[in-house]
Scaffold this active site. Structure first.
Site, PDB file in Angstrom:
ATOM      1  N   HIS A 144       0.837  -1.204   0.000  1.00  0.00           N
ATOM      2  CA  HIS A 144       0.000   0.000   0.000  1.00  0.00           C
ATOM      3  C   HIS A 144       0.874   1.257   0.000  1.00  0.00           C
ATOM      4  O   HIS A 144       0.609   2.205  -0.756  1.00  0.00           O
ATOM      5  CB  HIS A 144      -0.899  -0.022   1.241  1.00  0.00           C
ATOM      6  CG  HIS A 144      -1.694   1.217   1.462  1.00  0.00           C
ATOM      7  ND1 HIS A 144      -2.990   1.365   1.006  1.00  0.00           N
ATOM      8  CD2 HIS A 144      -1.380   2.381   2.101  1.00  0.00           C
ATOM      9  CE1 HIS A 144      -3.435   2.561   1.348  1.00  0.00           C
ATOM     10  NE2 HIS A 144      -2.484   3.196   2.015  1.00  0.00           N
ATOM     11  N   GLU A 145       1.913   1.271   0.834  1.00  0.00           N
ATOM     12  CA  GLU A 145       2.801   2.429   0.890  1.00  0.00           C
ATOM     13  C   GLU A 145       3.598   2.599  -0.396  1.00  0.00           C
ATOM     14  O   GLU A 145       3.802   3.718  -0.872  1.00  0.00           O
ATOM     15  CB  GLU A 145       3.747   2.322   2.092  1.00  0.00           C
ATOM     16  CG  GLU A 145       3.058   2.187   3.444  1.00  0.00           C
ATOM     17  CD  GLU A 145       2.002   3.255   3.690  1.00  0.00           C
ATOM     18  OE1 GLU A 145       2.132   4.361   3.147  1.00  0.00           O
ATOM     19  OE2 GLU A 145       1.038   2.963   4.421  1.00  0.00           O
ATOM     20  N   HIS A 148       1.459   4.234  -2.915  1.00  0.00           N
ATOM     21  CA  HIS A 148       1.405   5.694  -2.740  1.00  0.00           C
ATOM     22  C   HIS A 148       2.529   6.361  -3.534  1.00  0.00           C
ATOM     23  O   HIS A 148       2.323   7.374  -4.206  1.00  0.00           O
ATOM     24  CB  HIS A 148       1.559   6.065  -1.259  1.00  0.00           C
ATOM     25  CG  HIS A 148       0.279   6.118  -0.501  1.00  0.00           C
ATOM     26  ND1 HIS A 148      -0.790   6.898  -0.884  1.00  0.00           N
ATOM     27  CD2 HIS A 148      -0.112   5.481   0.638  1.00  0.00           C
ATOM     28  CE1 HIS A 148      -1.782   6.757  -0.018  1.00  0.00           C
ATOM     29  NE2 HIS A 148      -1.397   5.900   0.913  1.00  0.00           N
ATOM     30  N   GLU A 224      -6.311   7.198  -0.967  1.00  0.00           N
ATOM     31  CA  GLU A 224      -6.191   5.960  -0.189  1.00  0.00           C
ATOM     32  C   GLU A 224      -6.846   4.791  -0.913  1.00  0.00           C
ATOM     33  O   GLU A 224      -6.322   3.675  -0.899  1.00  0.00           O
ATOM     34  CB  GLU A 224      -6.817   6.142   1.194  1.00  0.00           C
ATOM     35  CG  GLU A 224      -5.996   6.987   2.136  1.00  0.00           C
ATOM     36  CD  GLU A 224      -4.576   6.477   2.277  1.00  0.00           C
ATOM     37  OE1 GLU A 224      -4.386   5.263   2.547  1.00  0.00           O
ATOM     38  OE2 GLU A 224      -3.655   7.285   2.111  1.00  0.00           O
TER      39      GLU A 224
END
Length: 292
Positions: A144-145, A148, A224
């Protein structure tokens, strides 16, 4: 909150300082003998708005390390740190990214990504997350990071922040000029801004700055969902990310400083959701499961 929510907090502080200093030092090049020069004011607002936003972005990685006490892993000291570096490297290569810096910090379950560009990024994971999650769940959070970074979310939010900053500065000074003109009505022609202008601008900078942060937080919440989808793509399935979110839903996510919260994994309930950089975990899980 134990610690105030990198980008938004740092930006707000910079904008307040720049705005107050410019007001108190008389840096009002947009005033002329005939009143307010809107063209010069707009140029001033653009310069200040985007300047403050990009200063925040440039400082983001340094402030993130300092505010969380994150330690960059240069040489892995144990098997966990080796696994963490290998996991970040694997996802970065899959996403077509240069290897980010990898850091670890003491704290409750959380993680964040930051940096001025895709080529100068940082992924930091808390000890609480590594100790509380299974490897599959922790991998999903790391994915997930990395997503980003791959999506360029820090730069995107910086541009959005620059736009709202510009409006805040422009509108605050127009209102300040109108209030100052009303207070001087019937008096001598003003040679420049008076005390009414100064007080009004400082108050409007603060109030509009808070409203602007709500707008930026809205766009952050939308990013997100994209990062969750990116994690699902990197993992080959949305299930690990959904499982990681369920795990987080059952524990108290470690709160991050404002300047890194926009790239972390926590969220807030109730009306405070307006100021939250993250959607509710239940909503994120539902969106992920709809992709299954």
């Amino acid at each position: 909150m134990k610690r105030i929510m990198l980008l938004i907090g740092t930006n707000l502080a910079i904008m307040l300082v720049l705005g107050i200093v410019s007001t108190l030092t008389g840096a009002h090049k947009f005033f002329s003998g005939s009143g307010l020069d809107l063209g010069k004011l707009l140029f001033f607002a653009l310069l200040m708005g985007f300047g403050g936003s990009f200063i925040s972005l440039w400082l983001s990685k340094t402030i993130a390390k300092w505010s969380t006490g994150a330690r960059v892993i240069d040489t892995p000291a144990n098997s966990t740190e080796l696994w963490l570096i290998d996991t970040v490297r694997r996802f970065a290569e899959k996403a077509g990214l240069p290897m980010p810096e990898v850091a670890i910090y003491e704290g409750e379950p959380n993680a964040f990504a930051t940096g001025a560009s895709r080529n100068s990024s940082l992924v930091a994971v808390s000890t609480g997350l590594l100790q509380s999650m299974t490897r599959s769940e922790a991998e999903a959070v790391i994915a997930h990071e990395v997503a980003h970074i791959a999506n360029g979310d820090m730069v995107t939010l910086t541009l959005i922040q620059g736009v709202v900053n510009t409006f805040v500065i422009f509108i605050a000074r127009v209102i300040g000029w109108l209030v100052d003109s009303a207070l001087r009505k019937g008096g001598d022609e003003p040679s420049g801004p008076g005390i009414g202008y100064t007080i009004t601008v400082v108050v409007c900078d603060i109030l509009f700055g808070i409203l602007a942060s709500i707008i930026v937080m809205y766009f952050s919440r939308q990013r997100e969902f994209r990062a969750d989808a990116g994690a699902a793509q990197l993992m080959g399935s949305p299930r690990p990310m959904a499982a990681a979110l369920r795990r987080l839903g059952g524990m108290e996510a470690g709160e991050l400083p404002q300047n890194v919260a926009t790239a972390g994994i926590n969220g807030r309930p109730g009306w405070m959701a307006l100021f939250s950089s993250h959607p509710p975990i239940e909503e994120r899980i539902a969106v992920l499961e709809s992709r299954s």
